[in-house]
Design an enzyme around this catalytic site. Structure first.
Site, PDB file in Angstrom:
ATOM      1  N   HIS A  20      17.802  -0.603 -11.493  1.00  0.00           N
ATOM      2  CA  HIS A  20      17.081  -1.880 -11.810  1.00  0.00           C
ATOM      3  C   HIS A  20      17.120  -2.173 -13.284  1.00  0.00           C
ATOM      4  CE1 HIS A  20      14.725  -1.924  -7.905  1.00  0.00           C
ATOM      5  NE2 HIS A  20      15.142  -0.857  -7.724  1.00  0.00           N
ATOM      6  N   CYS A  38      44.340  -2.326   1.737  1.00  0.00           N
ATOM      7  CA  CYS A  38      43.280  -3.575   2.183  1.00  0.00           C
ATOM      8  C   CYS A  38      44.240  -4.716   2.074  1.00  0.00           C
ATOM      9  CB  CYS A  38      42.207  -3.558   1.217  1.00  0.00           C
ATOM     10  SG  CYS A  38      42.701  -4.081  -0.537  1.00  0.00           S
TER      11      CYS A  38
END
Length: 609
Positions: free
Chosen positions: A328, A550
């Site tokens: 945070h 990917c």
């Protein structure tokens, strides 16, 4: 000016360690009132190093739940003051209260804020009948501390985070906020000004979440939070959004498991809400609210250093990549034209008066006993860190090392109970012989220095290491038996393969008096080490060949497994890059691919059939 900061520290003790001391952490935030959430401290964990700092007074609430989750949640409010007695400072509260239901037993012995009492039982829409036990359960998780600063009442809140399919916790969160709302309404009806700060675990609108999905704002708790705001008919100003109504990309929380902060893929769930009239004694609340007249600024502290900047910002892929610092960002509000208070003293519920911090009266016997137990614990930790030395002095090597550690641990336990210290043997070698031969300290003169300098390894860390998932490296280590590692003080085995783990690489230097047994042991160990090296190379090569790439970046994927549901245990591959906005081509491309194989649940069903 009065500055208030709210900050989810994600564990207060790690943040204190990062800054060097609690005082340095508080000074770095540079505020008059600092509200921490998710301190992860139980009452037993409270100590002066994480609660007391010169120039600050603390008020804390800890988790009291008995669910066996250990220390979690917890809030703490730190107030910067020049004097705790006969003070006129706004930062020093005139009253404080742990929890917000008004039902805690300890609240009866302290100054409750606003004389809040709930008549039992309570009927609430969507919750049915609410009992006293329900309310006590809400307060038992250490999610709220209230401080009354004369001109305003400050709520430091850590809201529950729940998953929608967990009906019990969803009800708990709904109960939490419904009763909290009643407390706010009660104080506002008394003419109090109410400030609510903290991690509410709710992003109220789509603008407060990166790539918010359709229907994002229709979620129950988001609708409730918006109903509390002025623009939706509620009593509160969302201080940040009211000051910056059009700002996008303003987030305070980032998922560290997906490296979300690297591409600002977060949400704004840390809030400062304020309600009430201004201090100018005007009749018009609309034109002279506490927000309009006294809020200078409200901002997210993006530049506050929460940890090592390199480890904080760069995510290397994989769930095991832990970033330093909290997940945070602090938020602050700056108030202007706040007058001083009448002379008052620190409330009796301050942390300085808690027995865990202030200490209990001890007898001389208990004081001396603790000192002896501490020395024995250091001795035990010294033995744990010197496995090779134990192997040299005990004929049975690893087996006797374990026996010695268990014996010493038992001795410490018995001694703490007031009993005699049992003898610790290792194939005929007692503790005195260990001391004489140099196991605990090289000599009698250096014994005390060795004990005092031994590293203290927390029990929790040892337990986690023992129970953690085995690695490939540890699998090859088991190929070498304890008998083969017994007499290697004059010789070591051979392997120059750089692909091996470091502790498997060694060289040969046979001693002059080496016997045939040692030669055969070393040969066997060498053969197995070479076999392990070849196997390790084969596995590495196979992993490189089998990892898919990917589609977005043509880079090797990272493997993960399903944690719950019908596919539990099944392996899949995803893009290794950090998560980011869909519009950013450098972020995770969203690649997903199942690995060949079946889930554990399906396999178990087939076995039963």
């Amino acid at each position: 000016m009065v500055k208030i900061v709210t900050y989810n520290v994600n564990g207060l003790r790690p943040r204190v360690a990062q800054h060097g001391s609690l005082r340095r952490l508080l000074d770095a935030l540079d505020a008059d009132i600092i509200c921490f959430q998710e301190t992860k401290l139980s009452r037993q964990d409270l100590s002066a190093d994480v609660i007391m700092a010169e120039g600050y007074e603390a008020f804390v609430s800890c988790n009291r739940s008995s669910k066996g989750r250990g220390a979690y949640s917890g809030v703490a409010t730190f107030c910067r003051v020049t004097s705790s007695f006969s003070s006129q400072e706004v930062a020093l509260p005139v009253a404080a209260e742990e929890g917000f239901t008004g039902l805690q037993d300890y609240a009866k012995n302290s100054d409750t804020v606003g004389d809040f009492i709930i008549a039992m039982p309570v009927e609430e829409e969507g919750l049915g009948e609410i009992t006293r036990e329900d309310l006590l359960r809400v307060d038992n998780e250490g999610r709220c501390i209230i401080t009354d600063h004369g001109h305003f009442v400050l709520f430091n809140i850590y809201g529950p985070a729940v998953e929608e399919d967990d009906k019990e916790r969803v009800r708990f969160k709904l109960l939490f906020y419904k009763i909290l709302q009643k407390r706010w309404e009660h104080l506002l009806a008394l003419g109090k000004r109410v400030f609510v700060v903290g991690d509410l675990n709710i992003a109220p609108a789509s603008i407060d979440r990166c790539d918010a999905p359709p229907g994002f704002e229709k979620q129950m708790f988001r609708e409730w939070l918006r109903s509390m705001l002025r623009e939706h008919g509620g009593p509160f100003f969302d201080a940040f959004r009211s000051k910056h109504p059009e700002r996008i990309g303003a987030y305070t929380c980032f998922n560290q498991k997906i490296g979300a902060e690297e591409y600002n893929y977060g949400s704004r769930i840390d809030h400062i809400l304020i309600s009430g009239s201004c201090l100018h004694h005007c009749d018009s609340v609309e034109d002279h609210s506490i927000f309009c007249c006294h809020v200078e600024e409200c901002e997210i502290m993006n530049h506050f250093k929460r940890g090592n900047s390199e480890n904080l910002s760069k995510w290397k892929g994989g769930r095991s990549s832990k970033l330093e610092g909290s997940d945070h960002i602090p938020v602050y509000i700056l108030l202007k034209e706040i007058p001083e208070l009448p002379v008052h003293n620190i409330p009796p519920s301050a942390a300085r008066y808690l027995p865990e911090v202030r200490g209990r009266q001890q007898s001389i016997v208990s004081f001396l006993g603790k000192g002896k137990i501490y020395e024995l614990q250091n001795a035990a930790n010294l033995i744990q860190s010197e496995d090779t030395v134990v192997g040299s002095y005990c004929s049975d090597g690893l087996e006797n090392s374990i026996i010695a550690k268990e014996g010493l641990t038992t001795g410490i336990t018995e001694f703490a109970k007031g009993r005699n210290l049992p003898s610790l043997t290792c194939k005929g070698t007692n503790l005195d012989q260990w001391t004489n031969e140099g196991l605990i300290g090289v000599s009698h003169s250096s014994q005390k220095a060795s004990l005092s300098s031994a590293k203290f390894v927390p029990k929790k860390k040892i337990k986690r290491n023992l129970s953690s998932q085995p690695t490939i490296k540890s699998f090859f280590e088991t190929l070498v038996t304890p008998a083969e590692t017994l007499d290697l003080t004059n010789q070591t085995c051979v392997s120059n393969d750089d692909s091996l783990p470091e502790n498997m690489q060694c060289t040969t230097s046979a001693a002059k008096d080496q016997d045939n047994t040692n030669v055969s042991s070393c040969s066997l160990s060498t053969d197995k080490s070479n076999a392990a090296a070849l196997e390790w190379q084969r596995i590495q090569q196979k992993m490189k060949m089998t990892l898919p790439r990917c589609k977005g970046h043509s880079e090797p994927c990272i493997p993960r497994s399903v944690k719950k549901g019908p596919n539990i245990g099944r392996l899949f591959y995803v893009c290794a890059r950090a998560q980011g906005p869909a519009s950013n081509p450098e972020a995770n491309c969203g690649h997903f691919q199942w690995a060949p194989g079946k889930s554990k649940e399906k396999s178990s069903k087939e076995k039963r059939q």
